[in-house]
Design a protein around this motif. Structure first.
Motif, PDB file in Angstrom:
ATOM      1  N   TRP A 118       0.814  -1.215   0.000  1.00  0.00           N
ATOM      2  CA  TRP A 118       0.000   0.000   0.000  1.00  0.00           C
ATOM      3  C   TRP A 118       0.849   1.268   0.000  1.00  0.00           C
ATOM      4  O   TRP A 118       1.735   1.432   0.842  1.00  0.00           O
ATOM      5  N   MET A 119       0.593   2.157  -0.970  1.00  0.00           N
ATOM      6  CA  MET A 119       1.243   3.467  -1.108  1.00  0.00           C
ATOM      7  C   MET A 119       2.765   3.345  -1.214  1.00  0.00           C
ATOM      8  O   MET A 119       3.495   4.251  -0.802  1.00  0.00           O
ATOM      9  N   GLN A 120       3.234   2.222  -1.779  1.00  0.00           N
ATOM     10  CA  GLN A 120       4.666   1.988  -1.922  1.00  0.00           C
ATOM     11  C   GLN A 120       4.983   1.521  -3.341  1.00  0.00           C
ATOM     12  O   GLN A 120       4.091   1.164  -4.110  1.00  0.00           O
ATOM     13  N   ASP A 121       6.270   1.521  -3.649  1.00  0.00           N
ATOM     14  CA  ASP A 121       6.739   1.085  -4.960  1.00  0.00           C
ATOM     15  C   ASP A 121       7.751  -0.031  -4.764  1.00  0.00           C
ATOM     16  O   ASP A 121       8.902   0.212  -4.381  1.00  0.00           O
ATOM     17  N   ALA A 122       7.313  -1.268  -4.997  1.00  0.00           N
ATOM     18  CA  ALA A 122       8.176  -2.425  -4.766  1.00  0.00           C
ATOM     19  C   ALA A 122       9.360  -2.466  -5.719  1.00  0.00           C
ATOM     20  O   ALA A 122      10.349  -3.167  -5.455  1.00  0.00           O
ATOM     21  N   ARG A 123       9.321  -1.696  -6.812  1.00  0.00           N
ATOM     22  CA  ARG A 123      10.428  -1.677  -7.771  1.00  0.00           C
ATOM     23  C   ARG A 123      11.702  -1.085  -7.173  1.00  0.00           C
ATOM     24  O   ARG A 123      12.794  -1.295  -7.693  1.00  0.00           O
ATOM     25  N   LEU A 124      11.562  -0.320  -6.075  1.00  0.00           N
ATOM     26  CA  LEU A 124      12.732   0.320  -5.479  1.00  0.00           C
ATOM     27  C   LEU A 124      13.743  -0.691  -4.960  1.00  0.00           C
ATOM     28  O   LEU A 124      14.939  -0.391  -4.877  1.00  0.00           O
ATOM     29  N   ALA A 125      13.299  -1.876  -4.600  1.00  0.00           N
ATOM     30  CA  ALA A 125      14.226  -2.900  -4.114  1.00  0.00           C
ATOM     31  C   ALA A 125      15.259  -3.257  -5.180  1.00  0.00           C
ATOM     32  O   ALA A 125      16.382  -3.658  -4.856  1.00  0.00           O
ATOM     33  N   GLU A 126      14.905  -3.102  -6.459  1.00  0.00           N
ATOM     34  CA  GLU A 126      15.826  -3.378  -7.551  1.00  0.00           C
ATOM     35  C   GLU A 126      16.436  -2.114  -8.129  1.00  0.00           C
ATOM     36  O   GLU A 126      17.566  -2.126  -8.624  1.00  0.00           O
ATOM     37  N   ASP A 242      -4.254  -0.060 -12.117  1.00  0.00           N
ATOM     38  CA  ASP A 242      -3.943  -1.406 -12.612  1.00  0.00           C
ATOM     39  C   ASP A 242      -2.438  -1.654 -12.577  1.00  0.00           C
ATOM     40  O   ASP A 242      -1.984  -2.752 -12.235  1.00  0.00           O
ATOM     41  N   GLU A 243      -1.663  -0.638 -12.945  1.00  0.00           N
ATOM     42  CA  GLU A 243      -0.201  -0.727 -12.957  1.00  0.00           C
ATOM     43  C   GLU A 243       0.379   0.523 -12.313  1.00  0.00           C
ATOM     44  O   GLU A 243      -0.240   1.594 -12.318  1.00  0.00           O
ATOM     45  N   LEU A 244       1.574   0.393 -11.751  1.00  0.00           N
ATOM     46  CA  LEU A 244       2.272   1.562 -11.225  1.00  0.00           C
ATOM     47  C   LEU A 244       2.638   2.493 -12.373  1.00  0.00           C
ATOM     48  O   LEU A 244       2.867   2.064 -13.502  1.00  0.00           O
ATOM     49  N   THR A 245       2.720   3.777 -12.088  1.00  0.00           N
ATOM     50  CA  THR A 245       3.049   4.756 -13.118  1.00  0.00           C
ATOM     51  C   THR A 245       4.510   4.637 -13.542  1.00  0.00           C
ATOM     52  O   THR A 245       5.345   4.113 -12.804  1.00  0.00           O
ATOM     53  N   ASP A 246       4.819   5.140 -14.728  1.00  0.00           N
ATOM     54  CA  ASP A 246       6.177   5.091 -15.271  1.00  0.00           C
ATOM     55  C   ASP A 246       6.983   6.260 -14.709  1.00  0.00           C
ATOM     56  O   ASP A 246       6.652   7.425 -14.982  1.00  0.00           O
ATOM     57  N   ALA A 250       6.171  12.005 -17.360  1.00  0.00           N
ATOM     58  CA  ALA A 250       5.584  13.033 -16.509  1.00  0.00           C
ATOM     59  C   ALA A 250       4.466  12.425 -15.674  1.00  0.00           C
ATOM     60  O   ALA A 250       3.779  11.504 -16.125  1.00  0.00           O
ATOM     61  N   PRO A 251       4.279  12.893 -14.461  1.00  0.00           N
ATOM     62  CA  PRO A 251       3.228  12.319 -13.605  1.00  0.00           C
ATOM     63  C   PRO A 251       1.843  12.595 -14.170  1.00  0.00           C
ATOM     64  O   PRO A 251       1.611  13.623 -14.816  1.00  0.00           O
ATOM     65  N   ALA A 263      -3.164  11.050  -4.902  1.00  0.00           N
ATOM     66  CA  ALA A 263      -2.224  10.671  -5.961  1.00  0.00           C
ATOM     67  C   ALA A 263      -1.369  11.841  -6.433  1.00  0.00           C
ATOM     68  O   ALA A 263      -1.101  11.983  -7.620  1.00  0.00           O
ATOM     69  N   CYS A 264      -0.916  12.680  -5.505  1.00  0.00           N
ATOM     70  CA  CYS A 264      -0.099  13.845  -5.875  1.00  0.00           C
ATOM     71  C   CYS A 264       1.319  13.774  -5.314  1.00  0.00           C
ATOM     72  O   CYS A 264       2.036  14.773  -5.295  1.00  0.00           O
TER      73      CYS A 264
END
Length: 524
Positions: A118-126, A242-246, A250-251, A263-264
């Motif tokens: 929740w409210m996190q980005d699991a991609r940061l681990a990599e 559905d998917e995390l943003t790129d 741009a946000p 979502a800001c």
């Protein structure tokens, strides 16, 4: 034990205060499910840190809009639908249960399988260096980290105390809303490593919230009617994507109240739970969310002003400024002032819930980058029944009282500065010590005077000017300024030069000596 077991709907992590007549169990902390279902039995949140309180309210507003289906303007009249929910005394159980069923999988503190904590980005681990994490002391904003001073507690980055899930999640929200700009942990995306982030959407700002007799009232009063064009399938919260943003793009621009509330964020975070206890967090990644662009700053709970350069900006949090000095900017549709303040949009709708709503101001006195100064938390007595929409005569009287109180505060500052400069015979002397002492004596008394007169205002509409006696109010604020001035300057009146300086400067309390113009000069 798997760390994914800790779900924020089910586990207790939100500190609350129960109503005295609340039935059943009354734990000190609850999960989101119990909070939503029992909001009528809860007096208020009991979150100690104001920025965390402010951030959590925005999450709860979004959830309230979803479970009540007040996240769209239609069908039927939005205000009437909110009143119908208010009359039931509780949020609809069916709406709460349905929403939890649909989204529970996105509310885990850690989610190694679904990779959507929740409210996190699991991609940061990599994408971030595992040897250069932020650390749990950096995550918890009240802890000293690195070489910073210890204010609230002592700690060590080498052997930090592990954070509880409640501490970690509330601090996660503080970072999302109040995080600093500038250098952060490096993040590598598409072969490019960068380490710079933009400030959070609420950084430096003071946030104003209507507050009712129960959390249920508070949450309904905090909703803002969506525009007719808003559609819930487009106006998404981060956990609904559905998917995390790129991060290389741009946000996305918020399209409605729920995305604007949740979502800001310009920051990306990932909590690292303890392997042995899912209720503890041992580390955190903190970095940038978007390499380019910035989400437009817009928020329905801030007072927006216009700078001398014609830029729109939110009124900043100032721990030295009492809340009553902002009251007319909350009650009037077009408050006076060179900055052209605009009242928070939420107050256009709040009084429809109750005329007995208070105002809670929450914020963090900060600079745009790393410096944090002090939390700000203040509340008023019930005031929204005096809004200009409700009582046409009372709100302008409130504004005039505020103007008088501030005018004599400014005159007092000019007077003590002038007295000090004349006494020291140094035009460049700033007199800051006297200014601070004079303000410390004047402003508390001015606040008490303001609220005493505020309580005497008529809101029936039958008394001219709401019964406000402008001459008496002027005399009262002048008396407070004069008493403060005489007390602060008393130490130098024993000398002829000091007495003369004090006498000359006293005229500033009455507006100063008017300069003669050519037209007013007698003919020879």
């Amino acid at each position: 034990m798997p760390t994914s077991i800790y779900n924020l709907f089910d586990e207790p992590w939100i500190p609350i205060r129960w109503a005295p007549d609340a039935s059943g169990d009354r734990p000190e902390q609850v999960g989101l499910r119990d909070l939503l279902l029992r909001s009528g039995d809860i007096t208020a949140l009991a979150v100690a840190d104001p920025p965390a309180h402010s951030a959590l309210l925005r999450i709860l507003y979004a959830l309230t809009a979803r479970v009540t289906r007040l996240d769209e303007a239609g069908p039927d009249d939005w205000g009437m639908r909110r009143v119908e929910i208010l009359e039931t005394g509780q949020l609809p159980r069916g709406g709460v249960d349905s929403y939890i069923t649909d989204h529970r999988r996105r509310f885990f503190l850690s989610d190694p399988e679904g990779r959507r904590p929740w409210m996190q980005d699991a991609r940061l681990a990599e994408q971030c260096d595992a040897d250069k994490t932020a650390g749990v002391n950096k995550l918890i904003v009240t802890r000293p980290a690195g070489n910073t001073h210890a204010w609230f507690r002592h700690g060590s980055d080498a052997q930090p105390d592990l954070a509880t899930a409640s501490e970690a999640v509330l601090s996660l929200l503080v970072w999302h809303y109040y995080g600093p700009s500038g250098r952060c942990s490096a993040r590598e995306v598409n072969g490019v490593k960068t380490a710079s982030t933009t400030a959070g959407p609420l950084r430096t700002a003071l946030s104003y919230h209507p507050e009712g007799s129960s959390l249920f009232e508070t949450l309904l009063a905090g909703l803002v009617q969506p525009e007719q064009t808003v559609r819930r399938e487009d106006d998404l919260c981060p956990w609904e994507w559905d998917e995390l943003t790129d991060p290389d793009k741009a946000p996305p621009t918020p399209t409605g109240p729920c995305s604007r509330l949740t979502a800001c964020s310009q920051h990306a975070l990932l909590l690292v739970p303890d392997e042995n206890n899912p209720e503890l967090v041992r580390d955190a990644y903190i970095t940038w969310a978007y390499r380019n662009g910035r989400i437009p700053r817009d928020d329905n709970y801030l007072i927006w002003q216009i700078s001398q350069q014609n830029n729109r900006y939110p009124r900043p949090a100032d721990s030295r400024r009492a809340l009553w000095r902002d009251l007319d900017a909350l009650l009037l549709k077009e408050p006076p002032g060179m900055a052209q303040p605009q009242r928070p949009r939420v107050f256009e709708y709040a009084s429809e819930v109750s005329e007995e709503l208070r105002v809670r101001a929450l914020g963090f006195e900060q600079e745009g980058q790393a410096k944090d100064t002090q939390f700000v938390d203040a509340s008023t007595p019930p005031v929204l029944g005096f809004a200009e929409d409700e009582v046409h005569e009372a709100a302008p009287a409130v504004g005039r009282m505020r103007q008088l109180g501030e005018m004599y505060g400014r005159r007092l500052e000019r007077a003590v500065r002038r007295a000090w400069a004349e006494y020291t015979n140094d035009p460049k002397a700033d007199g800051d010590t006297w200014v601070s002492e004079a303000g410390a004596r004047y402003w508390p008394g001015a606040e008490a005077e303001f609220w005493e007169r505020f309580r005497g205002l008529d809101r029936t509409g039958r008394v001219p000017n709401a019964g406000f006696d402008q001459s008496a109010a002027r005399a009262a604020f002048l008396r407070l300024a004069t008493d403060s001035y005489e007390t602060v300057t008393a130490s130098i009146t024993r000398t002829q030069r000091g007495a003369k300086a004090v006498s000359h400067a006293r005229t500033e309390l009455f507006g100063g000596v008017r300069k003669k113009t050519a037209s007013s000069t007698p003919a020879a």
